[in-house]
Design an enzyme around this catalytic site. Sequence first.
Site, PDB file in Angstrom:
ATOM      1  N   HIS A   1     -16.708   9.200  24.798  1.00  0.00           N
ATOM      2  CA  HIS A   1     -17.853  10.137  24.758  1.00  0.00           C
ATOM      3  C   HIS A   1     -19.115   9.457  25.293  1.00  0.00           C
ATOM      4  O   HIS A   1     -19.899  10.046  26.032  1.00  0.00           O
ATOM      5  CB  HIS A   1     -18.147  10.565  23.318  1.00  0.00           C
TER       6      HIS A   1
ATOM      7  N   SER B   1      -9.445   8.625  21.820  1.00  0.00           N
ATOM      8  CA  SER B   1      -9.466   9.989  21.310  1.00  0.00           C
ATOM      9  C   SER B   1      -9.892   9.932  19.861  1.00  0.00           C
ATOM     10  O   SER B   1      -9.539   8.990  19.148  1.00  0.00           O
ATOM     11  CB  SER B   1      -8.056  10.591  21.403  1.00  0.00           C
TER      12      SER B   1
ATOM     13  N   ASP C   1      -9.147  15.248  29.095  1.00  0.00           N
ATOM     14  CA  ASP C   1      -8.804  16.647  28.860  1.00  0.00           C
ATOM     15  C   ASP C   1      -8.783  17.346  30.213  1.00  0.00           C
ATOM     16  O   ASP C   1      -9.663  18.157  30.527  1.00  0.00           O
ATOM     17  CB  ASP C   1      -9.820  17.282  27.909  1.00  0.00           C
TER      18      ASP C   1
ATOM     19  N   HIS D   1     -16.596   8.148  20.312  1.00  0.00           N
ATOM     20  CA  HIS D   1     -16.081   6.827  20.675  1.00  0.00           C
ATOM     21  C   HIS D   1     -16.616   6.475  22.062  1.00  0.00           C
ATOM     22  O   HIS D   1     -17.405   7.247  22.637  1.00  0.00           O
ATOM     23  CB  HIS D   1     -14.550   6.821  20.633  1.00  0.00           C
TER      24      HIS D   1
ATOM     25  N   VAL E   1     -11.535   6.616  29.083  1.00  0.00           N
ATOM     26  CA  VAL E   1     -11.769   5.237  28.628  1.00  0.00           C
ATOM     27  C   VAL E   1     -10.588   4.839  27.753  1.00  0.00           C
ATOM     28  O   VAL E   1     -10.124   5.632  26.922  1.00  0.00           O
ATOM     29  CB  VAL E   1     -13.101   5.134  27.850  1.00  0.00           C
TER      30      VAL E   1
HETATM   31  O1  PAF Z   1     -13.338  18.427  24.139  1.00  0.00           O
HETATM   32  C1  PAF Z   1     -13.895  18.782  23.085  1.00  0.00           C
HETATM   33  O2  PAF Z   1     -14.282  17.975  22.243  1.00  0.00           O
HETATM   34  C2  PAF Z   1     -14.082  20.264  22.823  1.00  0.00           C
HETATM   35  O3  PAF Z   1     -13.049  21.004  23.343  1.00  0.00           O
HETATM   36  C3  PAF Z   1     -15.432  20.776  23.332  1.00  0.00           C
HETATM   37  C4  PAF Z   1     -15.580  20.612  24.828  1.00  0.00           C
HETATM   38  C5  PAF Z   1     -16.563  20.056  22.639  1.00  0.00           C
HETATM   39  C6  PAF Z   1     -15.567  22.277  23.023  1.00  0.00           C
HETATM   40  O4  PAF Z   1     -15.559  22.514  21.652  1.00  0.00           O
END
Ligand code: PAF
Length: 284
Positions: free
Chosen positions: A40, A188, A153, A37, A179
């Site tokens: 990312h 998410s 996170d 999304h 975001v």
């Molecule tokens: O945040 C995530 O999507 C996951 O924990 C990650 C960092 C890709 C590790 O698998």
Amino acid sequence: MNEITVLKTACQVEKTVGQWRNAGMKVGFVPTMGALHRGHLSLVSLAMEKADRVLVSIFVNPSQFGRGEDLDSYPRTFDDDLVRLNDAGAHCVFFPSAEEIYPQEFSTNVSVGGLTEALCGKYRPGHFDGVTTVWAVLFGIVRPDIAVFGRKDAQQLAVVRRMASDLRLGIKILSGDTVREPDGLAMSSRNAYLSSEEREQASVISRGLLKASEMVSQGERDSKRICDEVRKVVSAASMVSIQYLELVDPDSMKPVKTLSAPGLLAIAVYFGHTRLIDNVILKP
Ligand code: PAF
């Protein structure tokens, strides 16, 4: 525009990244589990700013899901992800199979102590070991100069900073802003699980966090009073159940009673079976 390259094996990644490095390029890495999304994509943009070449991994890491969690139902949208990453200008996607990351003889567990025991670690036993172990494998394959993580996170971010520093990985860890949707809900991949009614109610989470920021800017420093008010705001949604709501130190994740330095107010809630997390840094 260049077409993004999809790499499925560690060997292919090592070769490609090796060529970049030989050409004197700085390598940026954004690990993801796909279902991409705008959150990312903002991490990809940050990586593009700071590095010459950007590799994004898409791997739904089985070892970070506990029993009864959503490994099987986790959204997998590879074709859409690829279009988005191509549009964002990322250079390569690493899209390995589970066997590529965890071959049969795989026997290693990477574990960061202390700060992984708080917050999500309390409720998702083994989760952070799964995360740090997959990072060790991915970092070993990619050997990036920088790696980018989202501040949504927040605990994961603190853990990767600790790990990179303890193990002297030589990787610079960068973080990107959370975001949000127009109503404040943090983006998410798991938002896709929400029913329309749950989705409507889910804006209480960010409203609660906003309330905390307002209280702090008006001079409140007491953790309990802040958390009590946030709990009231969030609990106004009939379908929510709060798993934890805590004010902690952003590096150690230790509880903070009175705010005298920036603190992390972190929350995890359930809407039905959907678990959502969010946080805000409160600055006295
Ligand atoms: O945040 C995530 O999507 C996951 O924990 C990650 C960092 C890709 C590790 O698998």
